[in-house]
Design a protein around this motif. Structure first.
Motif, PDB file in Angstrom:
ATOM      1  N   THR A 175       0.793  -1.229   0.000  1.00  0.00           N
ATOM      2  CA  THR A 175       0.000   0.000   0.000  1.00  0.00           C
ATOM      3  C   THR A 175       0.823   1.276   0.000  1.00  0.00           C
ATOM      4  OG1 THR A 175      -0.155  -0.132   2.407  1.00  0.00           O
ATOM      5  CG2 THR A 175      -1.993  -1.081   1.127  1.00  0.00           C
ATOM      6  N   VAL A 176       1.864   1.332   0.809  1.00  0.00           N
ATOM      7  CA  VAL A 176       2.682   2.548   0.929  1.00  0.00           C
ATOM      8  C   VAL A 176       4.149   2.184   1.116  1.00  0.00           C
ATOM      9  CG1 VAL A 176       0.802   3.962   1.904  1.00  0.00           C
ATOM     10  CG2 VAL A 176       2.374   2.796   3.430  1.00  0.00           C
ATOM     11  N   VAL A 177       4.991   3.157   0.807  1.00  0.00           N
ATOM     12  CA  VAL A 177       6.419   3.040   1.069  1.00  0.00           C
ATOM     13  C   VAL A 177       6.838   4.267   1.869  1.00  0.00           C
ATOM     14  CG1 VAL A 177       7.126   4.142  -1.111  1.00  0.00           C
ATOM     15  CG2 VAL A 177       8.706   2.603   0.071  1.00  0.00           C
ATOM     16  N   GLY A 178       7.634   4.050   2.884  1.00  0.00           N
ATOM     17  CA  GLY A 178       8.202   5.152   3.650  1.00  0.00           C
ATOM     18  C   GLY A 178       9.692   5.224   3.377  1.00  0.00           C
ATOM     19  N   VAL A 179      10.194   6.424   3.117  1.00  0.00           N
ATOM     20  CA  VAL A 179      11.624   6.616   2.874  1.00  0.00           C
ATOM     21  C   VAL A 179      12.109   7.717   3.815  1.00  0.00           C
ATOM     22  CG1 VAL A 179      13.407   7.197   1.207  1.00  0.00           C
ATOM     23  CG2 VAL A 179      11.403   5.899   0.470  1.00  0.00           C
ATOM     24  N   GLY A 180      12.983   7.349   4.732  1.00  0.00           N
ATOM     25  CA  GLY A 180      13.504   8.287   5.721  1.00  0.00           C
ATOM     26  C   GLY A 180      13.147   7.794   7.111  1.00  0.00           C
ATOM     27  N   PRO A 181      13.439   8.572   8.108  1.00  0.00           N
ATOM     28  CA  PRO A 181      14.005   9.898   8.020  1.00  0.00           C
ATOM     29  C   PRO A 181      15.445   9.848   7.517  1.00  0.00           C
ATOM     30  CG  PRO A 181      13.881   9.217  10.314  1.00  0.00           C
ATOM     31  CD  PRO A 181      13.215   8.159   9.502  1.00  0.00           C
ATOM     32  N   GLY A 182      15.810  10.944   6.856  1.00  0.00           N
ATOM     33  CA  GLY A 182      17.154  11.052   6.332  1.00  0.00           C
ATOM     34  C   GLY A 182      17.380  12.405   5.718  1.00  0.00           C
ATOM     35  N   PRO A 183      18.570  12.624   5.181  1.00  0.00           N
ATOM     36  CA  PRO A 183      18.875  13.903   4.547  1.00  0.00           C
ATOM     37  C   PRO A 183      17.935  14.151   3.361  1.00  0.00           C
ATOM     38  CG  PRO A 183      20.868  12.612   4.894  1.00  0.00           C
ATOM     39  CD  PRO A 183      19.710  11.718   5.182  1.00  0.00           C
ATOM     40  N   ALA A 184      17.370  15.338   3.319  1.00  0.00           N
ATOM     41  CA  ALA A 184      16.416  15.680   2.263  1.00  0.00           C
ATOM     42  C   ALA A 184      17.020  15.506   0.877  1.00  0.00           C
ATOM     43  CB  ALA A 184      15.920  17.111   2.458  1.00  0.00           C
ATOM     44  N   SER A 185      18.277  15.868   0.715  1.00  0.00           N
ATOM     45  CA  SER A 185      18.920  15.766  -0.601  1.00  0.00           C
ATOM     46  C   SER A 185      18.988  14.318  -1.079  1.00  0.00           C
ATOM     47  CB  SER A 185      20.315  16.384  -0.566  1.00  0.00           C
ATOM     48  OG  SER A 185      21.126  15.726   0.394  1.00  0.00           O
ATOM     49  N   GLU A 186      19.213  13.377  -0.166  1.00  0.00           N
ATOM     50  CA  GLU A 186      19.266  11.960  -0.537  1.00  0.00           C
ATOM     51  C   GLU A 186      17.873  11.398  -0.811  1.00  0.00           C
ATOM     52  OE1 GLU A 186      22.127   9.998  -1.060  1.00  0.00           O
ATOM     53  OE2 GLU A 186      22.922  12.042  -1.053  1.00  0.00           O
ATOM     54  N   ILE A 187      16.920  11.768   0.020  1.00  0.00           N
ATOM     55  CA  ILE A 187      15.542  11.281  -0.162  1.00  0.00           C
ATOM     56  C   ILE A 187      14.946  11.829  -1.455  1.00  0.00           C
ATOM     57  CG2 ILE A 187      13.207  11.376   0.800  1.00  0.00           C
ATOM     58  CD1 ILE A 187      14.529  11.107   3.569  1.00  0.00           C
ATOM     59  N   ASP A 188      15.301  13.068  -1.812  1.00  0.00           N
ATOM     60  CA  ASP A 188      14.798  13.654  -3.056  1.00  0.00           C
ATOM     61  C   ASP A 188      15.286  12.899  -4.288  1.00  0.00           C
ATOM     62  OD1 ASP A 188      13.326  15.540  -1.720  1.00  0.00           O
ATOM     63  OD2 ASP A 188      14.788  17.162  -1.993  1.00  0.00           O
ATOM     64  N   LYS A 189      16.431  12.226  -4.193  1.00  0.00           N
ATOM     65  CA  LYS A 189      16.927  11.417  -5.309  1.00  0.00           C
ATOM     66  C   LYS A 189      15.959  10.282  -5.632  1.00  0.00           C
ATOM     67  CE  LYS A 189      21.816  12.279  -4.386  1.00  0.00           C
ATOM     68  NZ  LYS A 189      23.091  11.699  -3.895  1.00  0.00           N
ATOM     69  N   VAL A 190      15.227   9.829  -4.609  1.00  0.00           N
ATOM     70  CA  VAL A 190      14.296   8.715  -4.779  1.00  0.00           C
ATOM     71  C   VAL A 190      12.865   9.214  -4.958  1.00  0.00           C
ATOM     72  CG1 VAL A 190      13.359   6.624  -3.698  1.00  0.00           C
ATOM     73  CG2 VAL A 190      15.766   7.230  -3.366  1.00  0.00           C
ATOM     74  N   MET A 191      12.442  10.176  -4.130  1.00  0.00           N
ATOM     75  CA  MET A 191      11.036  10.570  -4.049  1.00  0.00           C
ATOM     76  C   MET A 191      10.730  11.961  -4.593  1.00  0.00           C
ATOM     77  SD  MET A 191       9.889   7.812  -2.482  1.00  0.00           S
ATOM     78  CE  MET A 191       8.381   8.041  -1.552  1.00  0.00           C
ATOM     79  N   GLY A 192      11.759  12.714  -4.959  1.00  0.00           N
ATOM     80  CA  GLY A 192      11.592  14.122  -5.324  1.00  0.00           C
ATOM     81  C   GLY A 192      10.736  14.410  -6.525  1.00  0.00           C
ATOM     82  N   HIS A 193      10.570  13.462  -7.426  1.00  0.00           N
ATOM     83  CA  HIS A 193       9.816  13.682  -8.661  1.00  0.00           C
ATOM     84  C   HIS A 193       8.306  13.445  -8.493  1.00  0.00           C
ATOM     85  CE1 HIS A 193      10.452   9.352  -8.556  1.00  0.00           C
ATOM     86  NE2 HIS A 193       9.457   9.235  -9.408  1.00  0.00           N
ATOM     87  N   LEU A 194       7.885  12.939  -7.331  1.00  0.00           N
ATOM     88  CA  LEU A 194       6.483  12.581  -7.121  1.00  0.00           C
ATOM     89  C   LEU A 194       5.657  13.780  -6.689  1.00  0.00           C
ATOM     90  CD1 LEU A 194       7.181   9.213  -5.309  1.00  0.00           C
ATOM     91  CD2 LEU A 194       6.460   9.514  -7.697  1.00  0.00           C
ATOM     92  N   LYS A 195       4.355  13.772  -7.046  1.00  0.00           N
ATOM     93  CA  LYS A 195       3.443  14.859  -6.697  1.00  0.00           C
ATOM     94  C   LYS A 195       2.909  14.669  -5.273  1.00  0.00           C
ATOM     95  CE  LYS A 195       1.944  15.713 -11.392  1.00  0.00           C
ATOM     96  NZ  LYS A 195       0.803  15.773 -12.304  1.00  0.00           N
ATOM     97  N   LEU A 196       2.632  15.777  -4.598  1.00  0.00           N
ATOM     98  CA  LEU A 196       2.048  15.723  -3.274  1.00  0.00           C
ATOM     99  C   LEU A 196       0.695  15.034  -3.288  1.00  0.00           C
ATOM    100  CD1 LEU A 196       2.871  19.264  -1.890  1.00  0.00           C
ATOM    101  CD2 LEU A 196       3.978  17.113  -1.294  1.00  0.00           C
ATOM    102  N   TYR A 197       0.404  14.299  -2.235  1.00  0.00           N
ATOM    103  CA  TYR A 197      -0.876  13.591  -2.122  1.00  0.00           C
ATOM    104  C   TYR A 197      -1.990  14.577  -1.872  1.00  0.00           C
ATOM    105  CZ  TYR A 197      -4.141   9.945  -0.792  1.00  0.00           C
ATOM    106  OH  TYR A 197      -5.203   9.101  -0.747  1.00  0.00           O
TER     107      TYR A 197
END
Length: 179
Positions: free
Chosen positions: A157-179
């Protein structure tokens, strides 16, 4: 016609004075006490400034750490279901961080525990996000539903990524639209 007796006025003045007095005393007693269940998290002692050996290292700018949760859109989950699944991911990521990356968890907690929920289009995309996050060493959690309500058992159903540095998490999740 409206009339007020002297006894009524005295009663109201006494009540008003008592209310102010109680309020004043409570304000003095509770000065500095967090109200409305404000949660504070401190993992390190706070320096009073008198201890010359307790030098503080500069912190990352506020908002530099975050947790991003991706929720599948194709399952047509209700709002409450999505909220519950996101909570499962947040708790799972928190527990993983507690066990493996406590310093990252502390930074995230001190910076306000920023959490963001984004849209994921399919199970395939959800698994790709999870695998990408895992491959670059980020804390991540993939949640499968128990099947007790709206969704079939075992559905991712969902994936959680983090907590972690925003710059690293954006490499994975940054292209997605807000829910």
């Amino acid at each position: 016609m409206f009339s007020i007796s002297v006894g009524d006025v005295k009663s109201h003045v006494i009540t008003l004075a008592a209310g102010f007095s109680v309020g004043f005393v409570l304000a003095k007693l509770l000065n500095g006490v967090p109200m409305f269940f404000k949660l504070t998290y401190r993992s390190k002692p706070v320096s009073t400034g008198n201890d010359k050996t307790n030098l503080q290292v500069a912190k990352a700018p506020p908002g530099d750490y975050k947790l991003v949760i991706g929720a599948r859109q194709d399952l047509q989950m209700g709002k409450g279901k999505v909220a519950a699944q996101c909570c499962h991911a947040a708790v799972a990521c928190f527990e993983d961080a507690q066990e493996s990356q406590e310093s990252v968890l502390e930074e995230w907690m001190e910076q306000g525990q920023r959490k963001i929920v984004v849209k994921v289009e399919s199970e395939e995309q959800l698994c790709q996000l999870y695998n990408h996050a895992k491959s670059i060493g980020l804390i991540c959690s993939l949640i499968e539903d128990a099947g007790r309500t709206q969704i079939a058992a075992g559905s991712k159903t969902v994936v959680g990524v983090g907590p972690g540095p925003a710059s690293e998490i954006d490499k994975v999740m940054g292209h997605l639209k807000l829910y």
